[in-house]
Design a protein around this motif. Structure first.
Motif, PDB file in Angstrom:
ATOM      1  N   ILE A 286       0.846  -1.195   0.000  1.00  0.00           N
ATOM      2  CA  ILE A 286       0.000   0.000   0.000  1.00  0.00           C
ATOM      3  C   ILE A 286       0.878   1.241   0.000  1.00  0.00           C
ATOM      4  O   ILE A 286       1.848   1.328   0.782  1.00  0.00           O
ATOM      5  CB  ILE A 286      -0.912   0.018   1.247  1.00  0.00           C
ATOM      6  N   HIS A 287       0.554   2.180  -0.870  1.00  0.00           N
ATOM      7  CA  HIS A 287       1.310   3.429  -0.926  1.00  0.00           C
ATOM      8  C   HIS A 287       0.633   4.485  -0.058  1.00  0.00           C
ATOM      9  O   HIS A 287      -0.571   4.746  -0.195  1.00  0.00           O
ATOM     10  CB  HIS A 287       1.402   3.929  -2.369  1.00  0.00           C
ATOM     11  N   ASP A 288       1.397   5.054   0.838  1.00  0.00           N
ATOM     12  CA  ASP A 288       0.916   6.136   1.701  1.00  0.00           C
ATOM     13  C   ASP A 288       1.193   7.459   0.995  1.00  0.00           C
ATOM     14  O   ASP A 288       2.348   7.898   0.913  1.00  0.00           O
ATOM     15  CB  ASP A 288       1.638   6.071   3.045  1.00  0.00           C
ATOM     16  N   LYS A 289       0.148   8.065   0.453  1.00  0.00           N
ATOM     17  CA  LYS A 289       0.321   9.293  -0.323  1.00  0.00           C
ATOM     18  C   LYS A 289       0.798  10.448   0.541  1.00  0.00           C
ATOM     19  O   LYS A 289       1.418  11.400   0.040  1.00  0.00           O
ATOM     20  CB  LYS A 289      -1.000   9.649  -1.017  1.00  0.00           C
ATOM     21  N   GLN A 290       0.548  10.381   1.821  1.00  0.00           N
ATOM     22  CA  GLN A 290       0.934  11.472   2.708  1.00  0.00           C
ATOM     23  C   GLN A 290       2.430  11.458   2.992  1.00  0.00           C
ATOM     24  O   GLN A 290       3.088  12.499   2.986  1.00  0.00           O
ATOM     25  CB  GLN A 290       0.151  11.363   4.026  1.00  0.00           C
TER      26      GLN A 290
ATOM     27  N   GLY B  22       4.601   9.204   1.340  1.00  0.00           N
ATOM     28  CA  GLY B  22       5.338   8.698   0.191  1.00  0.00           C
ATOM     29  C   GLY B  22       5.939   7.328   0.418  1.00  0.00           C
ATOM     30  O   GLY B  22       6.644   6.805  -0.444  1.00  0.00           O
ATOM     31  N   HIS B  23       5.679   6.721   1.581  1.00  0.00           N
ATOM     32  CA  HIS B  23       6.249   5.419   1.907  1.00  0.00           C
ATOM     33  C   HIS B  23       5.303   4.289   1.496  1.00  0.00           C
ATOM     34  O   HIS B  23       4.108   4.498   1.295  1.00  0.00           O
ATOM     35  CB  HIS B  23       6.534   5.322   3.409  1.00  0.00           C
ATOM     36  N   SER B  24       5.869   3.091   1.420  1.00  0.00           N
ATOM     37  CA  SER B  24       5.082   1.894   1.144  1.00  0.00           C
ATOM     38  C   SER B  24       4.804   1.151   2.442  1.00  0.00           C
ATOM     39  O   SER B  24       5.667   1.100   3.333  1.00  0.00           O
ATOM     40  CB  SER B  24       5.825   0.969   0.182  1.00  0.00           C
ATOM     41  N   VAL B  25       3.621   0.573   2.528  1.00  0.00           N
ATOM     42  CA  VAL B  25       3.237  -0.189   3.713  1.00  0.00           C
ATOM     43  C   VAL B  25       2.979  -1.633   3.285  1.00  0.00           C
ATOM     44  O   VAL B  25       2.164  -1.883   2.396  1.00  0.00           O
ATOM     45  CB  VAL B  25       1.968   0.392   4.371  1.00  0.00           C
TER      46      VAL B  25
ATOM     47  N   GLU C 297      -0.358  -0.402  -4.704  1.00  0.00           N
ATOM     48  CA  GLU C 297       0.798  -0.386  -5.596  1.00  0.00           C
ATOM     49  C   GLU C 297       0.635  -1.487  -6.640  1.00  0.00           C
ATOM     50  O   GLU C 297      -0.230  -2.349  -6.515  1.00  0.00           O
ATOM     51  CB  GLU C 297       2.090  -0.559  -4.796  1.00  0.00           C
ATOM     52  N   SER C 298       1.463  -1.432  -7.662  1.00  0.00           N
ATOM     53  CA  SER C 298       1.193  -2.299  -8.823  1.00  0.00           C
ATOM     54  C   SER C 298       2.366  -3.197  -9.209  1.00  0.00           C
ATOM     55  O   SER C 298       2.611  -3.453 -10.381  1.00  0.00           O
ATOM     56  CB  SER C 298       0.804  -1.433 -10.036  1.00  0.00           C
ATOM     57  N   ASN C 299       3.107  -3.672  -8.222  1.00  0.00           N
ATOM     58  CA  ASN C 299       4.177  -4.629  -8.518  1.00  0.00           C
ATOM     59  C   ASN C 299       3.655  -6.056  -8.425  1.00  0.00           C
ATOM     60  O   ASN C 299       2.723  -6.344  -7.675  1.00  0.00           O
ATOM     61  CB  ASN C 299       5.329  -4.473  -7.518  1.00  0.00           C
TER      62      ASN C 299
END
Length: 939
Positions: free
Chosen positions: A480-484, A486-489, A533-535
């Motif tokens: 999951i991308h944290d738009k606030q 910029g990190h990935s969860v 995210e799209s990986n």
């Protein structure tokens, strides 16, 4: 009656072989019929049921790509696996083979994208692509399934495993989630092998090396900042570090240069500048560059320059840091240009020194606006342009070209680049993982043994595993991308939520469902903050998790596997990915033994390709010669190294097949009136040559069983072929024809030979069944029915028989057969001489002369020498031989061999010249034995 009439009548009394087992195999026609018959009788189920309570042996199938018709490498791999499974089953194991297919990944997606583009479709989204990829993979899996079955490969073809099945995808994600939960998965910005054609990261196993790649090379100046010079270089004119590289395109990303702290370096003055290189490399450097006329003005250790700076050859405003690195070798100049975005070692030393990871190259392999001067230029096209730039600006020392080994993409067949990107990695050093993997390698049996060193070295030196790919077709990484921020969860809780939907919907749910469905409760409150995210996962993770996805969920399998069997390239592929996942999740290897085979090349040692016209299609071979011939070729090769295939080699194997088939046919033909439950003769009542044959059969059985146990199938091939040619065709069967054809039908001497022939047939058919399943089962169906199970594949593999084991008899016959060879040589001399005194061996009379008591006793103890030598008369004379053949003397036999034409009349039935021919009033043209045999047929 005239003699001719009488001879014609007697021919009808000769007990010649009779069998419906055809001489011609007609395998392309008969094998499909047998496959249908096996399906009709439910043979696979019957075999499984017959071994239901047996100990288990698990051969786990590595999945081929569901992408196109099978090739010769597929045939080799599946054939070897089938040899193992069939043998282990017959040897008393429960051995359920579950075939599988790798269905995700770039090759399939690329094929589908080509089809989409050919139709002019530009609107397909990820779900459309995934749907078409699934259909494509299922279609080819079905095609390959039929082709593998036509090859004779047994297994549970009605329920294989496929990596696209939701239940399998769940197991992939469960393994991934376990690694996430252990903290072994992280996201990082690191250099990875990158395919500019398909615009995706590549795994180590997706790289192949082109030994003929040509690269531009440059020696380049990096002038030191003069205000930072150490005392040792005071007064040295314009000290300039010289680097050498085969990748000029990486120079814009340079952030430093690396030297070795303990190497000796020199400053070599040429005009108004001094070039700094390793002392021991100065002479070859000058020779290659053509520079001369200078002098060494300073000598120092590399350590004095640590922390100093150089002028950058592309970006003057950006200094290049001098660092000390253990990875620096005494090569070129002993100084390494360092671009952290384009090399693993560069990245590591850059991280140590706090360098920026500056990456001016995009996913297409072109410069971005971070290098405006060449924005949009492909990096390989940029090499000559950069060289011209450096030359015009005076930073180039020398340029050239080199042919060397360079990494290429296994997918696109094009050169790859190292490029720093943000990817998901498996940390192979966390929690002692690498050390555990290396320990587990020691607990595995590697066949051949060098496989241990190969995988050990690869595991020991492998960087973190890049798990993510930038494609649509595969198992999504549920990050999951944290738009606030910029990190990935990515947490195990998120993976588990994803799995709960995958069980019912498959992994397409990641593309269909909103992000909220995958969020933990505490994250759902922040509406709009998160996005998917799209990986997707590396396909090697898909297949590497197969031991979890197949061995435990199936009720008839267990974990770990007893054997993995694949090509030698899988030490860096499936063997390794399976090991990392298994050790990461459970702390141990997923296999007890690993067997590897080589690659199939042509007779000149070249890889097969359509352009060379040297491709051998297994489907064509099967259509023309039959699957059993192809399987026999597989068995004939020492598969542990690369092996050769060609039409000529297959024709040679076809000749061996015909010889073996004709041997089986001869054996079956002589059993047409034999019932083993009624006619078998006890071992103690057999003729000595029968006992010798059983001793040889016992020895062969033990050797072949040992060869199967050691996976040395080429030994099975050579042992069986040699046995059919020599012991059977050349000796026993040839010597036994007379009593099989001409003795009384129910006479003990004939029944004894039939008893041996029955054992020969049942043993050979069972020993050949793993390799030649069609021919062996066909032959089995023509055996006498008494005591015979329905199929040879339901029979037990033969074991040694201690009652037949007789080393003394084997030793005796070794000597007798040596005498036989000398007799045959003497007969051939008479047959081929000018007078042609004999036409065949029955027209010969043999005299064996010796004045040695031990030799005479040995010869006289053998009652059936005439039958063994296939001659009409033998005389053993106590007389000094005029000459003793060297081979016999070496064996301690002092005997001479003399052959003359036999006198007397020939029996019109058996053709033996016997003195009693003419003495029987009822059958005056027959010998006594034949006269009695004929009378027994009319009473």
């Amino acid at each position: 009656m005239t003699d001719s009439d009488q001879a014609k009548d007697y021919r009808k009394t000769v007990l010649t072989p009779k069998t419906d087992f055809p001489q011609r195999g007609s395998l392309p026609t008969r094998e499909p019929e047998m496959l249908e018959h096996w399906k009709e009788i439910g043979l696979a189920k019957k075999i499984s049921e017959s071994r239901a309570s047996a100990p288990e042996f698990v051969l786990h199938d590595g999945p081929p790509y569901a992408n196109g018709d099978i090739h010769i490498g597929h045939a080799l791999n599946k054939g070897l696996k089938d040899f193992v499974v069939r043998y282990k089953t017959m040897a008393g194991f429960r051995c359920n083979y579950i075939p599988g297919w790798d269905c995700h990944g770039l090759p399939i997606e690329q094929k589908v994208l080509e089809l989409i583009r050919s139709k002019g479709d530009t609107s397909s989204d990820a779900l459309d692509i995934r749907t078409q990829c699934a259909e494509y993979a299922k279609k080819w899996a079905a095609v390959q399934s039929e082709q593998f079955q036509r090859l004779g490969v047994g297994g549970e073809w009605d329920r294989p495993y496929m990596t696209l099945d939701p239940e399998y995808e769940v197991e992939i994600l469960n393994a991934f989630g376990a690694l996430v939960g252990k903290g072994l998965v992280h996201k990082g910005f690191k250099p990875v092998h990158w395919d500019p054609v398909f615009e995706t990261a590549l795994a180590e196993a997706e790289i192949e090396y082109n030994e003929e790649h040509v690269s531009h090379t440059i020696y380049l100046r990096f002038p030191l900042y003069e205000n930072e010079l150490p005392q040792e270089l005071a007064g040295v004119p314009k000290p300039t570090i010289v680097i050498w590289t085969t990748t000029p395109w990486t120079i814009p990303a340079n952030m430093g240069v690396a030297m070795h702290a303990n190497f000796d370096y020199v400053a070599y003055q040429l005009g108004d500048e001094s070039l700094i290189i390793a002392k021991d490399l100065l002479e070859p450097f000058l020779e290659e560059t053509g520079l001369s006329g200078g002098k060494v003005v300073a000598e120092f250790k590399g350590a004095i320059l640590e922390g100093k700076h150089c002028h950058h050859p592309v970006f003057p405003e950006r200094p290049s840091l001098v660092m000390m690195g253990e990875h620096v070798t005494m090569e070129a100049t002993g100084i390494v240009h360092t671009a952290p975005a384009h090399g693993v070692e560069d990245f590591m030393i850059g991280k140590e020194y706090g360098l920026e990871v500056f990456n001016p190259v995009d996913e297409k392999g072109c410069y971005t606006d971070l290098y405006p001067e060449m924005q949009g230029t492909n990096v390989f096209d940029a090499n000559p342009k950069l060289i011209e730039k450096f030359k015009s600006e005076g930073t180039l020392v020398h340029a050239g070209k080199i042919t060397h080994s360079y990494p290429y993409s296994w997918r696109s067949r094009k050169p790859v680049i190292m490029r720093a990107t943000e990817q998901w990695f498996m940390n192979l050093n966390a929690d002692g993982l690498r050390e555990k993997a290396l320990d587990e390698i020691e607990n595995v049996q590697w066949i051949p043994a060098w496989g241990r060193d190969r995988i050990f070295n690869m595991v020991q030196g492998r960087p973190d595993w890049c798990l993510s790919r930038q494609r649509s077709w595969g198992v999504p990484i549920p990050s999951i991308h944290d738009k606030q921020t910029g990190h990935s969860v990515l947490t195990k809780e998120i993976v588990d939520k994803f799995v709960s939907y995958v069980r019912e919907e498959g992994t397409d749910c990641w593309f269909r469902r909103p992000v909220e469905d995958f969020l933990p409760e505490e994250m759902k409150a922040e509406d709009g903050r998160y996005e998917k995210e799209s990986n997707i996962l590396d396909v090697w993770f898909d297949s590497g998790a197969s031991h979890f996805g197949v061995l435990e969920p199936r009720e008839n399998l267990s974990w770990p596997a007893d054997l993995y069997l694949e090509g030698a390239d899988q030490h860096r592929g499936w063997f390794q990915s399976s090991l990392w996942i298994s050790v990461g999740v459970r702390g141990c290897a997923p296999y007890r033994a690993v067997l590897t085979h080589g690659f199939v090349l042509d007779e000149q040692g070249r890889p097969m390709s359509k352009s060379l016209g040297n491709v051998v299609s297994p489907l064509e071979v099967i259509d023309q010669m039959g699957a059993d011939v192809l399987r026999l070729w597989i068995a004939s090769e020492e598969y542990r190294s690369d092996l050769a295939a060609s039409k000529g080699l297959l024709q040679q194997v076809s000749g061996v097949y015909r010889r073996v088939r004709n041997t089986i046919r001869f054996l079956l033909g002589n059993l047409s009136d034999f019932d083993p439950s009624k006619h078998s003769v006890p071992y103690a009542e057999m003729e000595e040559d029968d006992q010798w044959m059983l001793a040889k059969l016992d020895d062969l059985t033990r050797r072949i069983r040992r060869a199967y146990d050691d996976y040395e199938f080429h030994r099975v091939y050579h042992l069986v072929n040699g046995f059919c040619v020599t012991e059977l065709g050349g000796i026993y069967l040839d010597c036994s024809k007379d009593r099989l054809y001409c003795s009384a039908a129910d006479g003990k001497i004939r029944r004894a030979a039939q008893t041996v022939i029955y054992e020969l047939a049942t043993h050979l058919l069972r020993m050949l069944a793993p390799i030649m399943p069609f021919t062996s089962d066909e032959g089995w169906s023509h055996l006498p029915t008494a005591g015979r199970v329905e199929s040879v594949h339901m029979a037990d593999f033969p074991a040694g028989n201690d009652a037949w084991k007789n080393a003394e008899l084997l030793g005796k016959y070794e000597k007798l057969l040596a005498v036989r060879t000398e007799v045959q040589r003497a007969i051939e001399a008479l047959r081929s001489g000018e007078e042609k005194l004999v036409r065949n061996s029955l027209e010969a009379a043999v005299s064996l002369k010796s004045d040695d008591a031990a030799t005479l006793e040995f010869l006289k103890s053998q009652e059936n020498l005439a039958r063994l030598f296939i001659v009409s008369r033998i005389a053993i004379e106590e007389e000094a031989p005029s000459a003793v053949p060297e081979a016999l003397a070496a064996m301690g036999l002092k005997v001479g061999v003399t052959v003359t034409r036999v006198d007397g009349e020939k029996c019109n039935r058996c053709w033996v010249y016997a003195p009693e021919v003419g003495q029987d009033s009822e059958h005056p043209s027959l010998c006594a034995r034949c006269a009695d045999a004929v009378r027994s047929m009319t009473t």
